[in-house]
Design an enzyme around this catalytic site. Structure first.
Site, PDB file in Angstrom:
ATOM      1  NE  ARG A  46      -0.665   1.788   3.578  1.00  0.00           N
ATOM      2  CZ  ARG A  46       0.454   2.504   3.750  1.00  0.00           C
ATOM      3  NH1 ARG A  46       1.628   1.938   4.025  1.00  0.00           N
ATOM      4  NH2 ARG A  46       0.425   3.815   3.639  1.00  0.00           N
ATOM      5  CD  GLN A 179      -3.853   2.760   6.501  1.00  0.00           C
ATOM      6  OE1 GLN A 179      -4.510   3.129   7.466  1.00  0.00           O
ATOM      7  NE2 GLN A 179      -4.390   2.540   5.317  1.00  0.00           N
ATOM      8  CG  ASP A 220      -2.954   8.204  -1.972  1.00  0.00           C
ATOM      9  OD1 ASP A 220      -2.874   8.723  -0.840  1.00  0.00           O
ATOM     10  OD2 ASP A 220      -2.661   7.014  -2.208  1.00  0.00           O
TER      11      ASP A 220
HETATM   12  O1  MRU Z   1      -4.842   3.304   1.720  1.00  0.00           O
HETATM   13  P1  MRU Z   1      -3.367   3.511   1.784  1.00  0.00           P
HETATM   14  O2  MRU Z   1      -2.757   3.010   3.040  1.00  0.00           O
HETATM   15  O3  MRU Z   1      -2.673   2.983   0.549  1.00  0.00           O
HETATM   16  O4  MRU Z   1      -3.192   5.087   1.770  1.00  0.00           O
HETATM   17  C1  MRU Z   1      -1.908   5.632   1.748  1.00  0.00           C
HETATM   18  C2  MRU Z   1      -1.902   7.096   1.918  1.00  0.00           C
HETATM   19  O5  MRU Z   1      -2.907   7.746   1.957  1.00  0.00           O
HETATM   20  C3  MRU Z   1      -0.558   7.763   1.943  1.00  0.00           C
HETATM   21  O6  MRU Z   1      -0.582   8.883   2.757  1.00  0.00           O
HETATM   22  C4  MRU Z   1      -0.233   8.175   0.504  1.00  0.00           C
HETATM   23  O7  MRU Z   1      -0.217   7.064  -0.337  1.00  0.00           O
HETATM   24  C5  MRU Z   1       1.029   8.898   0.397  1.00  0.00           C
HETATM   25  S1  MRU Z   1       2.363   7.852   0.822  1.00  0.00           S
HETATM   26  C6  MRU Z   1       3.645   8.201   0.016  1.00  0.00           C
END
Ligand code: MRU
Length: 357
Positions: A46, A179, A220
């Site tokens: 992720r 996370q 993202d």
């Molecule tokens: O759902 P996830 O855990 O994949 O979400 C990740 C995030 O929102 C991070 O903050 C994002 O990917 C930036 S990380 C470099």
């Protein structure tokens, strides 16, 4: 020891199983496109840059399996998670090598290296912002696990620490999948960076009582005007930071900038299984008769951002569109299209198709 979220060798993609952390350090060995897609969908791997690189290797595995066309493989991987544009960049790079008949492994390896180098650059560029002792709040996990190595939000903190800064990190727990509590705290702990996990709804308290000097998050997908999608709850942290006069930084490699979107209004927001909200660490926390909603991301307007920390420097929101245009122009001059982040796409395919949306 620095963490690596994934590595590839001899037709096998090895990934650190992020669902098992911090309790277990487990490596999964992936050999097929279907298993790669499943790992991305389930958040075994992720974080925007990591899923971009995983998807690039997923395309490599599909190529080796010999039962997919490049278009079908791209479609299957692209259907896993809609929000992080990096996913589509990673898929597109290998798809284009496949369609041109060039080495797909080389294309995926180069993309991985580029992501890692850019994240290190983000660290170097951003570290001076945290040179003095700073109490920094971060949301979700934007560390090495999310970016293969280094991190986006965590990279400047890592480099600042290496240079002797005395930092303290407030880690939002980041419900529903934790996370922050599970992954960011684990990464910081391994490097002995002082930190404390706080409940998501505690951030306002720490910001309003003068206990946070800066907020830093990853992203993202960042639109041309600087609106950006990140983990659900980011928007409220940005508003709280502004309300309390605390700088709010967004750190991202070039693959996260989506020049095809004028604003954040059309960024697709993934909605995940409500069970993730209904349960916590495997236990149900609400009545069976209640329903739940589970948007995985929110979109924060650019007006709340103090600056973007990019591999090319610190960019203020009002300069972002110009910076992206300049990069696109220099990439076009070098015979590339797609933002100049090395995200070459075959000529003639629209930017939208290239980015898989
Ligand atoms: O759902 P996830 O855990 O994949 O979400 C990740 C995030 O929102 C991070 O903050 C994002 O990917 C930036 S990380 C470099």
């Amino acid at each position: 020891m620095p963490v690596r979220a994934l590595w590839y060798s001899g037709g096998v993609l090895s990934v650190l199983d992020q669902r098992a952390l911090p309790g277990k350090t487990r490596v999964l060995r992936i050999r097929t496109l279907a298993a790669t897609a499943e790992a991305i969908r389930t958040l075994t791997v992720r974080g925007a840059p990591t899923i971009g690189v995983a998807a690039a290797y997923g395309m490599v595995l599909a190529h080796h399996e010999g039962r997919y066309t490049p278009a079908r493989a791209a479609r299957l991987l692209g259907a896993t998670r809609p929000t992080a544009v990096d996913l589509f960049v990673g898929i597109g790079i290998v798809r284009s090598a496949w369609e041109r008949g060039t080495d797909v492994e080389v294309a995926a390896n180069e993309y991985r290296k580029k992501v890692v180098n850019e994240c290190h650059e983000i660290g170097v560029v951003g570290a001076p912002l945290f040179a003095k002792s700073r109490r920094v709040l971060t949301h979700c996990n934007a560390g090495a696990l999310a970016t293969v190595e280094w991190g986006t939000a965590l990279a400047p903190l890592r480099v600042a620490r290496q240079r002797g800064a005395r930092l303290f990190v407030w880690v939002d727990e980041t419900r529903p999948l934790l996370q922050g509590a599970r992954l960011t705290a684990w990464e910081l702990g391994r490097e002995h960076i002082p930190h404390a996990v706080i409940a998501d709804n505690a951030a306002g308290h720490f910001l309003s009582t003068g206990q946070v000097d800066a907020v830093i998050v990853g992203a993202d997908r960042i639109a041309r005007n600087g609106d950006f999608a990140n983990k659900i709850g980011t928007y409220e942290k940005a508003v709280l930071a502004r309300e309390n006069g605390v700088p709010f930084y967004v750190a991202a490699p070039w693959s996260t900038f989506d020049s095809s979107r004028a604003t954040g209004a059309t960024i697709p927001v993934e909605e995940r299984d409500p069970e993730e909200v209904a349960t916590m660490a495997g236990h149900r926390v609400m009545p069976r008769s209640s329903s739940a909603r589970n948007p995985a991301f929110d979109v924060t307007p650019a007006r709340f951002v103090t600056a973007y920390i990019t591999p090319g420097g610190i960019v203020r929101p009002h300069d972002l569109a110009r910076t992206l245009k300049r990069r696109a122009a220099s990439a076009a001059g070098a015979g590339l299209t797609g933002g100049g982040s090395g995200n070459a796409r075959p000529r003639g395919r629209s930017t939208r198709a290239w980015q898989g949306r």
